[in-house]
Design a protein around this motif. Structure first.
Motif, PDB file in Angstrom:
ATOM      1  N   PHE A   4       0.957  -1.077  -0.036  1.00 53.56           N
ATOM      2  CA  PHE A   4       0.010   0.152  -0.134  1.00 53.56           C
ATOM      3  C   PHE A   4       1.092   1.151   0.002  1.00 53.56           C
ATOM      4  O   PHE A   4       2.122   1.285   0.419  1.00 53.56           O
ATOM      5  N   GLN A   5       0.134   2.218  -0.615  1.00 53.20           N
ATOM      6  CA  GLN A   5       1.008   3.677  -0.754  1.00 53.20           C
ATOM      7  C   GLN A   5       0.127   4.594  -0.123  1.00 53.20           C
ATOM      8  O   GLN A   5      -1.133   4.639  -0.645  1.00 53.20           O
ATOM      9  N   SER A  32      -3.381  10.634   2.416  1.00 57.22           N
ATOM     10  CA  SER A  32      -4.076   9.937   3.707  1.00 57.22           C
ATOM     11  C   SER A  32      -5.108   8.716   2.976  1.00 57.22           C
ATOM     12  O   SER A  32      -5.920   8.301   3.758  1.00 57.22           O
ATOM     13  N   VAL A  33      -4.863   8.523   1.723  1.00 56.16           N
ATOM     14  CA  VAL A  33      -5.596   7.450   0.920  1.00 56.16           C
ATOM     15  C   VAL A  33      -4.545   6.336   0.838  1.00 56.16           C
ATOM     16  O   VAL A  33      -3.543   6.422   0.250  1.00 56.16           O
ATOM     17  N   ASN A  34      -4.772   5.054   1.441  1.00 56.11           N
ATOM     18  CA  ASN A  34      -3.935   3.929   1.033  1.00 56.11           C
ATOM     19  C   ASN A  34      -4.343   3.112  -0.129  1.00 56.11           C
ATOM     20  O   ASN A  34      -5.499   2.568  -0.212  1.00 56.11           O
ATOM     21  N   VAL A  35      -3.673   3.371  -1.098  1.00 58.70           N
ATOM     22  CA  VAL A  35      -3.880   2.879  -2.406  1.00 58.70           C
ATOM     23  C   VAL A  35      -2.956   1.550  -2.798  1.00 58.70           C
ATOM     24  O   VAL A  35      -1.805   1.754  -2.265  1.00 58.70           O
ATOM     25  N   PRO A  36      -3.377   0.697  -3.618  1.00 58.84           N
ATOM     26  CA  PRO A  36      -2.714  -0.657  -3.584  1.00 58.84           C
ATOM     27  C   PRO A  36      -1.717  -0.480  -4.721  1.00 58.84           C
ATOM     28  O   PRO A  36      -1.689   0.417  -5.639  1.00 58.84           O
ATOM     29  N   GLU A  65      -6.811   2.034 -11.920  1.00 58.10           N
ATOM     30  CA  GLU A  65      -8.437   2.065 -11.723  1.00 58.10           C
ATOM     31  C   GLU A  65      -8.907   1.926 -10.189  1.00 58.10           C
ATOM     32  O   GLU A  65      -9.769   2.732  -9.847  1.00 58.10           O
ATOM     33  N   LYS A  66      -8.169   0.771  -9.565  1.00 57.18           N
ATOM     34  CA  LYS A  66      -8.337   1.088  -8.014  1.00 57.18           C
ATOM     35  C   LYS A  66      -8.009   2.036  -7.251  1.00 57.18           C
ATOM     36  O   LYS A  66      -8.761   2.800  -6.436  1.00 57.18           O
TER      37      LYS A  66
END
Length: 237
Positions: A95-96, A100-104, A151-152
């Motif tokens: 995750f990155q 403050s948003v954890n994106v894969p 896209e996620k």
């Protein structure tokens, strides 16, 4: 009356002023966050659009090669050639944090670095079109994985933008105006109470002054009366 129930006291006024100051600062920070999220989102959308076009074009080419291979080879031979793959893939997900948003973040690695391991069949009984199709799919796999990640990411950023927008609007159009209205109401009430107290003090002062004047007059009257009585009494002279 304000939209929220408040006690018109100085303590409540101080508390509301502190909350208002914090809300205004938080509103500014949320607006900055929303703007930065929108910038990040637009960058991701542009990358998503370009990568999707690339993946779709590569899939069309691979599908065309498979179509030609299925026309040249029998369906049984084609199925048997792809039944037992030689190469295996391991997929890792981390995750990155983006605003403050954890994106894969997807990463994969193959079991073997040999490029020939992607062909699970012998070349003697298969057509070259099948080789082209397998090679095209192998080359586009990394882009497909990147497309899924983007896209996620765009979906998560869009959800966070919507939540941030609602918070900004709630502060800007509901919370801050309510607190400002409550502060104005308490200030007016305190000013009204202060004026009432001033008027009462002035009335009390006037009453005390009037009583003092009346008492002075009574004392003067008694003094005059006593002095006049001594004038009437010869022995007092």
């Amino acid at each position: 009356m304000p939209a929220i129930n408040v006690n018109p006291t100085r303590q409540e006024l101080t508390r509301l002023k502190g909350r208002l100051k914090t809300s205004i600062r938080g509103h500014k920070l949320l607006k900055d966050k929303r703007d930065e999220l929108m910038k990040q989102f637009m960058d991701v959308v542009r990358e998503n659009r370009a990568l999707r076009a690339k993946v779709e074009a590569a899939l069309i080419r691979a599908h065309g090669s498979f179509t030609v291979a299925s026309a040249v080879m029998s369906s049984e031979m084609l199925e048997q050639s792809l039944l037992y793959p030689k190469q295996s893939v391991e997929l890792d997900m981390t995750f990155q944090n983006v605003m403050s948003v954890n994106v894969p973040v997807y990463q994969f690695k193959t079991k073997s670095d040999d490029a020939g391991e992607i062909y699970p069949y012998g070349f003697a009984t298969t057509s070259g079109e099948l080789d082209d199709a397998v090679d095209a799919l192998s080359g586009i796999f990394q882009d497909m994985l990147r497309l899924a990640q983007i896209e996620k990411t765009s979906q998560l950023l869009a959800e966070e933008i919507e939540k941030t927008r609602r918070r900004v609007n709630a502060l800007e159009y509901v919370k801050i105006p309510q607190m400002q209205e409550a502060i104005k109401y308490i200030s007016m009430k305190l000013d009204e109470n202060e004026r009432s107290s001033t008027i009462r003090l002035m009335k009390v002062k006037d009453m005390l002054l009037k009583e003092a004047i009346e008492e002075k007059r009574e004392e003067d009257a008694r003094a005059v009366e006593a002095f006049g009585g001594r004038l009437d009494d010869p022995e007092s002279i």
